[in-house]
Design a protein around this motif. Structure first.
Motif, mmCIF file in Angstrom:
data_model
loop_
_atom_site.group_PDB
_atom_site.id
_atom_site.type_symbol
_atom_site.label_atom_id
_atom_site.label_comp_id
_atom_site.label_asym_id
_atom_site.label_seq_id
_atom_site.Cartn_x
_atom_site.Cartn_y
_atom_site.Cartn_z
ATOM 1 N N THR A 121 70.315 -62.343 -17.062
ATOM 2 C CA THR A 121 70.407 -60.948 -16.643
ATOM 3 C C THR A 121 69.791 -60.095 -17.733
ATOM 4 O O THR A 121 70.091 -60.270 -18.913
ATOM 5 C CB THR A 121 71.865 -60.530 -16.397
ATOM 6 O OG1 THR A 121 72.372 -61.276 -15.281
ATOM 7 C CG2 THR A 121 71.968 -59.048 -16.093
ATOM 8 N N HIS A 122 68.918 -59.186 -17.329
ATOM 9 C CA HIS A 122 68.160 -58.401 -18.292
ATOM 10 C C HIS A 122 68.597 -56.943 -18.213
ATOM 11 O O HIS A 122 68.821 -56.407 -17.119
ATOM 12 C CB HIS A 122 66.667 -58.519 -17.977
ATOM 13 C CG HIS A 122 65.773 -57.959 -19.025
ATOM 14 N ND1 HIS A 122 65.840 -58.355 -20.340
ATOM 15 C CD2 HIS A 122 64.799 -57.030 -18.969
ATOM 16 C CE1 HIS A 122 64.933 -57.698 -21.031
ATOM 17 N NE2 HIS A 122 64.297 -56.887 -20.228
ATOM 18 N N GLY A 123 68.719 -56.309 -19.386
ATOM 19 C CA GLY A 123 69.067 -54.891 -19.403
ATOM 20 C C GLY A 123 70.428 -54.644 -18.778
ATOM 21 O O GLY A 123 71.396 -55.355 -19.016
ATOM 22 N N GLU A 124 70.523 -53.630 -17.945
ATOM 23 C CA GLU A 124 71.784 -53.257 -17.316
ATOM 24 C C GLU A 124 71.917 -53.895 -15.935
ATOM 25 O O GLU A 124 71.908 -53.221 -14.904
ATOM 26 C CB GLU A 124 71.881 -51.731 -17.218
ATOM 27 C CG GLU A 124 71.898 -51.029 -18.563
ATOM 28 C CD GLU A 124 73.110 -51.404 -19.416
ATOM 29 O OE1 GLU A 124 74.151 -51.754 -18.836
ATOM 30 O OE2 GLU A 124 73.008 -51.349 -20.652
ATOM 31 N N GLY A 125 72.005 -55.215 -15.911
ATOM 32 C CA GLY A 125 72.235 -55.926 -14.662
ATOM 33 C C GLY A 125 70.986 -56.241 -13.873
ATOM 34 O O GLY A 125 71.070 -56.598 -12.692
ATOM 35 N N LEU A 156 73.121 -66.683 -17.173
ATOM 36 C CA LEU A 156 73.121 -66.359 -18.603
ATOM 37 C C LEU A 156 73.247 -64.857 -18.779
ATOM 38 O O LEU A 156 72.686 -64.077 -18.002
ATOM 39 C CB LEU A 156 71.821 -66.837 -19.266
ATOM 40 C CG LEU A 156 71.445 -68.308 -19.118
ATOM 41 C CD1 LEU A 156 70.207 -68.617 -19.951
ATOM 42 C CD2 LEU A 156 72.587 -69.210 -19.514
ATOM 43 N N GLY A 157 73.978 -64.458 -19.808
ATOM 44 C CA GLY A 157 74.150 -63.034 -20.041
ATOM 45 C C GLY A 157 74.731 -62.750 -21.412
ATOM 46 O O GLY A 157 74.807 -63.626 -22.276
ATOM 47 N N ASP A 558 60.942 -51.465 -27.188
ATOM 48 C CA ASP A 558 62.140 -50.892 -26.590
ATOM 49 C C ASP A 558 62.087 -50.907 -25.065
ATOM 50 O O ASP A 558 61.169 -50.367 -24.449
ATOM 51 C CB ASP A 558 62.297 -49.452 -27.089
ATOM 52 C CG ASP A 558 63.374 -48.701 -26.334
ATOM 53 O OD1 ASP A 558 64.497 -49.205 -26.275
ATOM 54 O OD2 ASP A 558 63.074 -47.622 -25.800
ATOM 55 N N GLU A 559 63.110 -51.532 -24.456
ATOM 56 C CA GLU A 559 63.123 -51.662 -22.997
ATOM 57 C C GLU A 559 63.612 -50.394 -22.304
ATOM 58 O O GLU A 559 63.086 -50.010 -21.256
ATOM 59 C CB GLU A 559 64.024 -52.850 -22.614
ATOM 60 C CG GLU A 559 63.885 -53.289 -21.160
ATOM 61 C CD GLU A 559 64.869 -52.584 -20.247
ATOM 62 O OE1 GLU A 559 64.599 -52.544 -19.033
ATOM 63 O OE2 GLU A 559 65.878 -52.068 -20.751
ATOM 64 N N LYS A 560 64.598 -49.715 -22.890
ATOM 65 C CA LYS A 560 65.247 -48.613 -22.197
ATOM 66 C C LYS A 560 64.330 -47.419 -21.988
ATOM 67 O O LYS A 560 64.365 -46.765 -20.950
ATOM 68 C CB LYS A 560 66.502 -48.193 -22.967
ATOM 69 C CG LYS A 560 67.622 -49.212 -22.902
ATOM 70 C CD LYS A 560 68.886 -48.706 -23.571
ATOM 71 C CE LYS A 560 70.010 -49.727 -23.469
ATOM 72 N NZ LYS A 560 71.250 -49.260 -24.152
ATOM 73 N N ASN A 561 63.497 -47.091 -22.966
ATOM 74 C CA ASN A 561 62.653 -45.908 -22.858
ATOM 75 C C ASN A 561 61.167 -46.252 -22.799
ATOM 76 O O ASN A 561 60.512 -46.045 -21.784
ATOM 77 C CB ASN A 561 62.931 -44.959 -24.033
ATOM 78 C CG ASN A 561 64.362 -44.466 -24.041
ATOM 79 O OD1 ASN A 561 64.834 -43.916 -23.059
ATOM 80 N ND2 ASN A 561 65.059 -44.666 -25.145
ATOM 81 N N ARG A 600 55.773 -58.866 -20.413
ATOM 82 C CA ARG A 600 56.572 -57.974 -21.258
ATOM 83 C C ARG A 600 57.552 -58.776 -22.121
ATOM 84 O O ARG A 600 58.153 -59.736 -21.660
ATOM 85 C CB ARG A 600 57.348 -56.979 -20.393
ATOM 86 C CG ARG A 600 56.506 -56.214 -19.392
ATOM 87 C CD ARG A 600 57.253 -55.038 -18.802
ATOM 88 N NE ARG A 600 58.579 -55.411 -18.322
ATOM 89 C CZ ARG A 600 59.550 -54.530 -18.065
ATOM 90 N NH1 ARG A 600 59.339 -53.245 -18.259
ATOM 91 N NH2 ARG A 600 60.723 -54.941 -17.606
ATOM 92 N N ASP A 601 57.684 -58.354 -23.359
ATOM 93 C CA ASP A 601 58.684 -58.891 -24.275
ATOM 94 C C ASP A 601 59.466 -57.682 -24.766
ATOM 95 O O ASP A 601 59.145 -57.080 -25.788
ATOM 96 C CB ASP A 601 58.003 -59.621 -25.433
ATOM 97 C CG ASP A 601 59.008 -60.198 -26.430
ATOM 98 O OD1 ASP A 601 60.206 -60.205 -26.119
ATOM 99 O OD2 ASP A 601 58.587 -60.623 -27.526
ATOM 100 N N VAL A 602 60.472 -57.292 -23.999
ATOM 101 C CA VAL A 602 61.177 -56.028 -24.267
ATOM 102 C C VAL A 602 62.654 -56.296 -24.532
ATOM 103 O O VAL A 602 63.224 -57.271 -24.062
ATOM 104 C CB VAL A 602 60.996 -55.041 -23.108
ATOM 105 C CG1 VAL A 602 59.537 -54.645 -22.982
ATOM 106 C CG2 VAL A 602 61.484 -55.628 -21.785
#
Length: 603
Positions: A121-125, A156-157, A558-561, A600-602
């Motif tokens: 799971t990547h980021g927020e779900g 995985l998480g 950075d993945e979020k922004n 992507r590698d974030v």
């Protein structure tokens, strides 16, 4: 039935031995023996002239079952576990197909009878990049209803995130809705995933083997063994103690940032890597933080505690074995059982309040805020999560730097809830790690972030801040191999004078023609903040032309922004310069991703 010498090619002694053996064999042993004799005969026919014989007909070996393993992986963990599970099943005689979800044709799903899903799971779900299309298909109206379909999910998480293992949970629920029957229940793995993943694989094997003869013939086992590549003995579960050769600050005096450049020796390890891979590092907690925790709980630092099969001092356990800087929901729930504080019991019963409390707090905050604690030191450390490895994109080429690996690590420091907080690994590197010291490390291979197979393919790299790390590896590798493909880097940070990481190297590559184009954005040097996506927009016409020529695009950081902004900018450019609709631009980028031209590698 007795074997008669006159009707067989055996002499009297051989016939007597066979007559004593055959009646004692079970059905499974008889099948195995027939397969073994068939394998020997096949091998002999290839190595020696044929001998005309008429042996008694042998029972046909059982046909192994077919198993499809699909993985969705961002950093390579799910992919590696999928391959490991596939190897285990092949060794037991199963016919296994292991594939990334992005490479699997969704319409073939209805043909699959045994499906194993290994997904992170990547980021927020969110699903990882190479699982997006398959995830959308399975959850859409076109997903087929299936009969006699069995499956199992390994998720995985990271339990410090709210939507822990959400993608795996989504797949597990949806496959049941489509008519599937679980081979074994879903297993949700935290960062310490090796043991639960191994237990899941054993349960899957047992479930698949029920009612089946899945032992491989000697020929099959020999084939698997012969094809297995030689690997280093060092891994995530057995890290290599690597010596630090250099530890430098890349930022200039007066910078708001501290970025460490580490050069680490891999000599004697047998470890190798490719551009795009990561190095896993097992750090130690800050000694000051450990001392604070010991004092707060009035514990004896020299008290002996058990950590799995090992006995160590309490101080060593808290320093090197357990995570103490992050609160997770499972940890707080377990801690509540050891506390006599009613407020803590009320907190864990309110998910929203618990989430708010955990944000920015650590174990010191928890033990201070909710006294008294009704537990021994052993009971308390038993609820802690194992120290997770930190993964860093490798910033060197193995071909250019044999037996070395370089890292680019930004030091993390911030204030929260009245205390200064520090990144565990980044501050270890910034404040306490000296040349000559050692770090426990392993290589994390990442097949989802790789240079094009064709060295003539143009590449576009977007990596602000420490996101520049893998692209230094890319350029070193291309320089070493003499690759002719064009290359274009977009780099950004705060200030040109103090924060242009690896500036002289990039300028040299540009001068020598190894790098074709360099565009930079320093957000604090002007009246208006300028970021990498703004530089991309300024070069939209030429950037789209590169895409039309087959360029591969890479994003790291950075993945979020940043990653979201760059992603949307790419869609804007494709839509504008291609003269197509928004939906068509989305399809264009999705097709690039499917063909490994958008990676992507974030984090």
């Amino acid at each position: 039935m007795q074997l008669q010498v006159m009707n067989s090619p055996f002499n009297q002694e051989q016939a007597e031995l066979l007559n004593r053996l055959l009646p004692t064999l079970t059905e499974t042993q008889s099948l195995w023996l027939s397969g073994y004799l068939a394998a020997i005969q096949s091998s002999s026919l290839q190595a020696a002239p044929a001998v005309e014989e008429r042996p008694a007909p042998a029972a046909a070996p059982a046909i192994p079952k077919e198993v499809t393993i699909l993985f969705g992986s961002q950093t390579g963990n799910a992919q590696n576990l999928a391959k490991k599970t596939g190897k285990t099943l092949e060794d037991k005689g199963f016919q296994v197909t292991v594939s990334a979800m992005s490479d699997f044709k969704p319409n073939n799903l209805k043909k699959v009878k045994n499906l194993l899903i290994v997904v992170s799971t990547h980021g927020e779900g969110d699903p990882p990049d190479n699982a997006l299309t398959f995830h959308e298909f399975v959850h859409g109206k076109r997903a087929p209803k299936m009969e006699d379909f069995r499956y199992s999910v390994l998720a995985l998480g990271d339990s410090s995130y709210e939507f822990f293992c959400q993608t795996g949970k989504d797949f597990d629920k949806r496959l049941e809705e489509l008519g599937g029957t679980r081979i074994t229940p879903r297993v949700d793995c935290d960062l310490d995933f090796e043991e639960p993943a191994a237990e899941w694989a054993e349960a899957v094997l047992a479930g698949l083997s029920e009612g089946e003869s899945s032992s491989p013939s000697p020929a099959a086992a020999a084939s698997v063994s012969a094809s297995a590549p030689a690997e280093s003995v060092y891994s995530r579960s057995n890290p290599f103690r690597a010596e630090v050769l250099e530890n430098l600050n890349l930022n200039g005096r007066g910078s708001n940032k501290e970025t460490r450049h580490l050069e680490i020796s891999l000599e004697g390890s047998g470890l190798t890597y490719q551009p795009g891979d990561s190095l896993g590092v097992y750090p130690e907690n800050d000694p000051e933080l450990v001392d604070l925790l010991l004092a707060e709980m009035s514990w004896d630092p020299e008290e002996a505690v058990r950590v799995k099969e090992e006995t160590v001092t309490l101080k060593e356990a808290l320093t090197a074995h357990f995570e103490i800087t992050v609160l997770t929901k499972p940890l707080v729930e377990k801690a509540a059982k050891l506390s006599g504080n009613e407020d803590l019991h009320l907190l864990v019963s309110d998910s929203n309040q618990l989430k708010s409390y955990m944000n920015g707090r650590d174990l010191i905050d928890l033990v201070r805020d909710f006294k008294p604690w009704n537990s021994s030191a052993q009971e308390f450390v038993s609820i802690l999560r194992k120290m997770p490895a930190r993964l860093y994109s490798i910033s060197s080429s193995f071909e250019a730097n044999p037996d070395e690996v370089h890292l680019t690590i930004g030091a993390v420091r911030y204030d929260a809830h009245g205390r200064e907080r520090k990144g565990v690994c980044s501050i270890l590197c910034a404040e306490r790690l000296q040349p000559g010291d050692t770090l426990p490390v392993f290589i994390q291979h990442n097949e989802n972030f790789k240079l094009p197979e064709n060295p003539d393919t143009p590449i576009i790299m977007v990596g602000p801040g420490t996101g520049i790390a893998p692209f230094r590896s890319f350029m070193q590798d291309r320089e070493e191999s003499g690759a002719d493909g064009k290359s274009w880097i977009f780099f950004g940070d705060q200030h040109f004078v103090t924060d242009f990481l690896y500036q002289t190297e990039w300028q040299k590559w540009l001068k020598d023609g190894v790098l074709s184009k360099l565009d930079v954005a320093f957000s604090r040097d002007g009246d208006e903040k300028v970021y990498v996506q703004h530089r991309m927009q300024e070069n939209s016409k030429e950037l789209f032309q590169w895409l039309q020529e087959g360029a591969a695009v890479y994003i790291c950081g950075d993945e979020k922004n940043m990653a979201h902004d760059v992603h949307n900018t790419l869609i804007d450019i494709i839509e504008k310069e291609g003269g197509i609709s928004r939906d068509q631009a989305l399809e264009y980028l999705a097709d690039m991703q499917k063909n490994k031209r958008y990676q992507r590698d974030v984090y």
